[in-house]
Design an enzyme around this catalytic site. Sequence first.
Site, PDB file in Angstrom:
ATOM      1  N   ARG A 169       0.831  -1.208   0.000  1.00 40.46           N
ATOM      2  CA  ARG A 169       0.000   0.000   0.000  1.00 40.46           C
ATOM      3  C   ARG A 169       0.868   1.261   0.000  1.00 40.46           C
ATOM      4  NH1 ARG A 169      -5.256  -0.063   2.516  1.00 40.46           N
ATOM      5  NH2 ARG A 169      -4.733   1.660   3.880  1.00 40.46           N
ATOM      6  N   ARG A 225       9.099   6.484  -3.559  1.00 39.18           N
ATOM      7  CA  ARG A 225       9.157   7.628  -4.482  1.00 39.18           C
ATOM      8  C   ARG A 225      10.589   8.000  -4.846  1.00 39.18           C
ATOM      9  NH1 ARG A 225       4.577  10.394  -1.412  1.00 39.18           N
ATOM     10  NH2 ARG A 225       2.811   9.220  -2.254  1.00 39.18           N
ATOM     11  N   ARG A 263      -6.946  -7.730  13.306  1.00 43.21           N
ATOM     12  CA  ARG A 263      -6.272  -6.947  14.337  1.00 43.21           C
ATOM     13  C   ARG A 263      -7.228  -5.915  14.877  1.00 43.21           C
ATOM     14  NH1 ARG A 263      -2.414  -8.951  17.090  1.00 43.21           N
ATOM     15  NH2 ARG A 263      -1.048  -7.148  17.411  1.00 43.21           N
ATOM     16  N   ARG A 314       1.499   4.436  15.967  1.00 45.74           N
ATOM     17  CA  ARG A 314       1.516   5.815  15.465  1.00 45.74           C
ATOM     18  C   ARG A 314       0.766   6.737  16.412  1.00 45.74           C
ATOM     19  NH1 ARG A 314      -2.340   4.766  10.120  1.00 45.74           N
ATOM     20  NH2 ARG A 314      -4.116   4.023  11.323  1.00 45.74           N
ATOM     21  N   GLU A 335      -1.846   4.548  19.167  1.00 40.35           N
ATOM     22  CA  GLU A 335      -2.475   3.295  18.726  1.00 40.35           C
ATOM     23  C   GLU A 335      -1.649   2.089  19.161  1.00 40.35           C
ATOM     24  OE1 GLU A 335      -3.815   3.234  14.570  1.00 40.35           O
ATOM     25  OE2 GLU A 335      -3.995   5.416  14.683  1.00 40.35           O
ATOM     26  N   TYR A 379      -8.886  -5.357   2.679  1.00 38.29           N
ATOM     27  CA  TYR A 379      -8.250  -4.199   3.310  1.00 38.29           C
ATOM     28  C   TYR A 379      -8.696  -2.938   2.563  1.00 38.29           C
ATOM     29  CZ  TYR A 379      -4.246  -1.958   5.755  1.00 38.29           C
ATOM     30  OH  TYR A 379      -3.434  -1.183   6.550  1.00 38.29           O
ATOM     31  N   ASP A 395     -10.115   0.834   1.898  1.00 36.44           N
ATOM     32  CA  ASP A 395     -10.224   2.188   2.434  1.00 36.44           C
ATOM     33  C   ASP A 395     -11.670   2.649   2.259  1.00 36.44           C
ATOM     34  OD1 ASP A 395      -7.620   2.627   3.285  1.00 36.44           O
ATOM     35  OD2 ASP A 395      -6.945   3.186   1.270  1.00 36.44           O
TER      36      ASP A 395
HETATM   37  P1  FAD Z   1     -17.270  -0.510   9.331  1.00 34.79           P
HETATM   38  O1  FAD Z   1     -17.032   0.944   9.334  1.00 34.79           O
HETATM   39  O2  FAD Z   1     -16.462  -1.375  10.240  1.00 34.79           O
HETATM   40  O3  FAD Z   1     -18.829  -0.733   9.649  1.00 34.79           O
HETATM   41  C1  FAD Z   1     -19.367  -2.009   9.971  1.00 34.79           C
HETATM   42  C2  FAD Z   1     -20.419  -1.786  11.038  1.00 34.79           C
HETATM   43  O4  FAD Z   1     -21.092  -3.016  11.278  1.00 34.79           O
HETATM   44  C3  FAD Z   1     -19.816  -1.364  12.363  1.00 34.79           C
HETATM   45  O5  FAD Z   1     -20.396  -0.151  12.802  1.00 34.79           O
HETATM   46  C4  FAD Z   1     -20.138  -2.517  13.308  1.00 34.79           C
HETATM   47  O6  FAD Z   1     -20.389  -2.099  14.634  1.00 34.79           O
HETATM   48  C5  FAD Z   1     -21.375  -3.106  12.653  1.00 34.79           C
HETATM   49  N1  FAD Z   1     -21.582  -4.510  12.998  1.00 34.79           N
HETATM   50  C6  FAD Z   1     -20.668  -5.515  12.940  1.00 34.79           C
HETATM   51  N2  FAD Z   1     -21.213  -6.666  13.375  1.00 34.79           N
HETATM   52  C7  FAD Z   1     -22.492  -6.391  13.705  1.00 34.79           C
HETATM   53  C8  FAD Z   1     -23.565  -7.171  14.234  1.00 34.79           C
HETATM   54  N3  FAD Z   1     -23.402  -8.468  14.532  1.00 34.79           N
HETATM   55  N4  FAD Z   1     -24.766  -6.576  14.445  1.00 34.79           N
HETATM   56  C9  FAD Z   1     -24.935  -5.246  14.197  1.00 34.79           C
HETATM   57  N5  FAD Z   1     -23.940  -4.462  13.711  1.00 34.79           N
HETATM   58  C10 FAD Z   1     -22.751  -5.021  13.471  1.00 34.79           C
HETATM   59  N6  FAD Z   1      -9.926   4.480   5.282  1.00 34.79           N
HETATM   60  C11 FAD Z   1      -9.592   5.563   4.549  1.00 34.79           C
HETATM   61  O7  FAD Z   1     -10.108   5.755   3.441  1.00 34.79           O
HETATM   62  N7  FAD Z   1      -8.669   6.474   5.013  1.00 34.79           N
HETATM   63  C12 FAD Z   1      -8.082   6.343   6.226  1.00 34.79           C
HETATM   64  O8  FAD Z   1      -7.255   7.185   6.616  1.00 34.79           O
HETATM   65  C13 FAD Z   1      -8.434   5.211   7.025  1.00 34.79           C
HETATM   66  N8  FAD Z   1      -7.861   5.035   8.233  1.00 34.79           N
HETATM   67  C14 FAD Z   1      -8.247   3.968   9.014  1.00 34.79           C
HETATM   68  C15 FAD Z   1      -7.682   3.852  10.287  1.00 34.79           C
HETATM   69  C16 FAD Z   1      -8.067   2.799  11.109  1.00 34.79           C
HETATM   70  C17 FAD Z   1      -7.444   2.671  12.474  1.00 34.79           C
HETATM   71  C18 FAD Z   1      -9.019   1.853  10.652  1.00 34.79           C
HETATM   72  C19 FAD Z   1      -9.437   0.699  11.527  1.00 34.79           C
HETATM   73  C20 FAD Z   1      -9.564   1.963   9.381  1.00 34.79           C
HETATM   74  C21 FAD Z   1      -9.183   3.035   8.550  1.00 34.79           C
HETATM   75  N9  FAD Z   1      -9.736   3.205   7.285  1.00 34.79           N
HETATM   76  C22 FAD Z   1      -9.386   4.290   6.511  1.00 34.79           C
HETATM   77  C23 FAD Z   1     -10.668   2.207   6.714  1.00 34.79           C
HETATM   78  C24 FAD Z   1     -12.124   2.568   6.950  1.00 34.79           C
HETATM   79  O9  FAD Z   1     -12.402   2.611   8.330  1.00 34.79           O
HETATM   80  C25 FAD Z   1     -12.976   1.482   6.291  1.00 34.79           C
HETATM   81  O10 FAD Z   1     -12.675   1.318   4.933  1.00 34.79           O
HETATM   82  C26 FAD Z   1     -14.475   1.758   6.368  1.00 34.79           C
HETATM   83  O11 FAD Z   1     -14.858   2.348   7.579  1.00 34.79           O
HETATM   84  C27 FAD Z   1     -15.183   0.440   6.189  1.00 34.79           C
HETATM   85  O12 FAD Z   1     -16.580   0.630   6.180  1.00 34.79           O
HETATM   86  P2  FAD Z   1     -17.498  -0.620   6.432  1.00 34.79           P
HETATM   87  O13 FAD Z   1     -18.895  -0.133   6.408  1.00 34.79           O
HETATM   88  O14 FAD Z   1     -17.115  -1.729   5.533  1.00 34.79           O
HETATM   89  O15 FAD Z   1     -17.110  -1.149   7.891  1.00 34.79           O
HETATM   90  N1  UDP Z   2       3.903   0.306   7.075  1.00 31.70           N
HETATM   91  C1  UDP Z   2       5.136   0.262   7.691  1.00 31.70           C
HETATM   92  N2  UDP Z   2       5.740   1.435   8.059  1.00 31.70           N
HETATM   93  C2  UDP Z   2       5.142   2.643   7.870  1.00 31.70           C
HETATM   94  C3  UDP Z   2       3.881   2.679   7.244  1.00 31.70           C
HETATM   95  C4  UDP Z   2       3.288   1.491   6.875  1.00 31.70           C
HETATM   96  O1  UDP Z   2       5.682  -0.815   7.906  1.00 31.70           O
HETATM   97  O2  UDP Z   2       5.724   3.671   8.245  1.00 31.70           O
HETATM   98  C5  UDP Z   2       3.264  -0.984   6.685  1.00 31.70           C
HETATM   99  C6  UDP Z   2       2.535  -1.621   7.866  1.00 31.70           C
HETATM  100  O3  UDP Z   2       2.559  -3.021   7.716  1.00 31.70           O
HETATM  101  C7  UDP Z   2       1.134  -1.058   7.697  1.00 31.70           C
HETATM  102  C8  UDP Z   2       0.983  -1.155   6.178  1.00 31.70           C
HETATM  103  O4  UDP Z   2       2.275  -0.763   5.682  1.00 31.70           O
HETATM  104  O5  UDP Z   2       0.181  -1.816   8.393  1.00 31.70           O
HETATM  105  C9  UDP Z   2      -0.072  -0.251   5.589  1.00 31.70           C
HETATM  106  O6  UDP Z   2       0.131   1.075   6.047  1.00 31.70           O
HETATM  107  P1  UDP Z   2      -1.048   2.137   6.116  1.00 31.70           P
HETATM  108  O7  UDP Z   2      -0.476   3.423   6.571  1.00 31.70           O
HETATM  109  O8  UDP Z   2      -1.771   2.132   4.829  1.00 31.70           O
HETATM  110  O9  UDP Z   2      -1.951   1.514   7.271  1.00 31.70           O
HETATM  111  P2  UDP Z   2      -3.376   1.969   7.851  1.00 31.70           P
HETATM  112  O10 UDP Z   2      -3.498   3.453   7.682  1.00 31.70           O
HETATM  113  O11 UDP Z   2      -4.403   1.183   7.069  1.00 31.70           O
HETATM  114  O12 UDP Z   2      -3.305   1.540   9.272  1.00 31.70           O
END
Ligand code: FAD
Ligand code: UDP
Length: 368
Positions: free
Chosen positions: A173, A177, A250, A281, A301, A346, A348
């Site tokens: 991901r 550069r 995770r 981070r 985190e 995975y 976004d």
């Molecule tokens: P979710 O947002 O997980 O929604 C699923 C919902 O289903 C949840 O609210 C859950 O409570 C509900 N659910 C699950 N099981 C049940 C059940 N049995 N009954 C009722 N409800 C239930 N994406 C980006 O584009 N940019 C970012 O910078 C970015 N950063 C992230 C950082 C972190 C730490 C994480 C974890 C994710 C990040 N993402 C980011 C990814 C982003 O969160 C997801 O792509 C997006 O939220 C997924 O949407 P979803 O609807 O598939 O899942």
């Molecule tokens: N990663 C890493 N070092 C960094 C940034 C990312 O090793 O400084 C690796 C790590 O395994 C991470 C993955 O690349 O889980 C994807 O990074 P990203 O920033 O996209 O993770 P997210 O925002 O989804 O947590």
Amino acid sequence: MKCDYLIVGAGFAGSVLAERIASQLNKKVIIVEKRKHIAGNAYDEYDEYGILVHRYGPHIFHTNSKEVFDYLSQFTEWIPYEHKVLAKIGDEYYPIPINRITLNKLYNLDLKTDEEVAAFYEKVRERRYPIKNSEDIIVNQVGLDLFEKFFRHYTKKQWNLEPRELSPSVCGRIPVRTNDDCRYFTDKYQFMPKEGYTKIFEKMLSHKNIEIVLNTDYKKVVNEIKYDKMIYTGPIDYFFDYKYGRLSYRSINFIYKNFKVESYQPVSVVNYVEPGTDFTRVTEYKKITSQDSDFTTVSFEYSVKDGDPYYPIITDSNMELFKKYNQEANKIDNLILCGRLAEFKYYDMHHVIARSLKIFELLSKNLI
Ligand code: FAD
Ligand code: UDP
């Protein structure tokens, strides 16, 4: 209770589909969400210090899709934001993704052009073929030293696995550069929602055809609801009561701290790529949302095994197990799986929105 569509989960997958089905097909939707709020992992709220924080870690909106951007723009205005991340090694900060500035600072070089940087990578890279895992994909581009410094320990902390145990798509991901572009993403559309993500969801879901049931696991109520189709966005293995075994995910413990300082760190996200700290981070939210305040709130985190599933762990064995569940799901006529947990991808946010719009197109044409 009765509806046309029962939707499990009020994250992007569930909410985009609910909004489309309610507003475009004029069908009744019930959303069952086990948390006490809508917006899934994109949920944000103001903390006690008045800082808009993301409760499930930093969420940066970026996409190359005009369709996705236009769709979401119906529900929000935007503020400009280009995400920048620094990796901390010792007391120094280095741009990540690795670029010309990273190399010059780390190795005390004076590389001036893309060609010089490309020649540097060519010298240090270790040819790996085929690319089978997350170690291969990085070492093949930048060699062992940069891999060790920037990827190995962060990845171990985040996944509790060595990069060589993870699919190449995980570390892949992160681009490498040859220029001095310090942005984390290069997508055409990079913005933050002016009033935050939760407000987007409130607007999407305030429709007479949508009813939301919070604080409820769908299994508790599914037998009391009559529906034609179910859209499920939760973990796929839970849907099948883990009958073939558990997929692994995770989770993260987010520890929030507030400081009475204007600025805590040089950019909104600092990656702790060395093994000495347990957290991966640190995010300083006001730098993402351009908020002015004498205070600042940051989150640390800590990646953990148990807890809410946030990240599908993309390994060969998990993908095999997922396939088994998916085949089973395909046999159920009135079931649609969508989203990061249900599709075990995975994704976004923009991937999930694009996927939900695609699924809506198919179901509105009676193709699924
Ligand atoms: P979710 O947002 O997980 O929604 C699923 C919902 O289903 C949840 O609210 C859950 O409570 C509900 N659910 C699950 N099981 C049940 C059940 N049995 N009954 C009722 N409800 C239930 N994406 C980006 O584009 N940019 C970012 O910078 C970015 N950063 C992230 C950082 C972190 C730490 C994480 C974890 C994710 C990040 N993402 C980011 C990814 C982003 O969160 C997801 O792509 C997006 O939220 C997924 O949407 P979803 O609807 O598939 O899942
Ligand atoms: N990663 C890493 N070092 C960094 C940034 C990312 O090793 O400084 C690796 C790590 O395994 C991470 C993955 O690349 O889980 C994807 O990074 P990203 O920033 O996209 O993770 P997210 O925002 O989804 O947590």
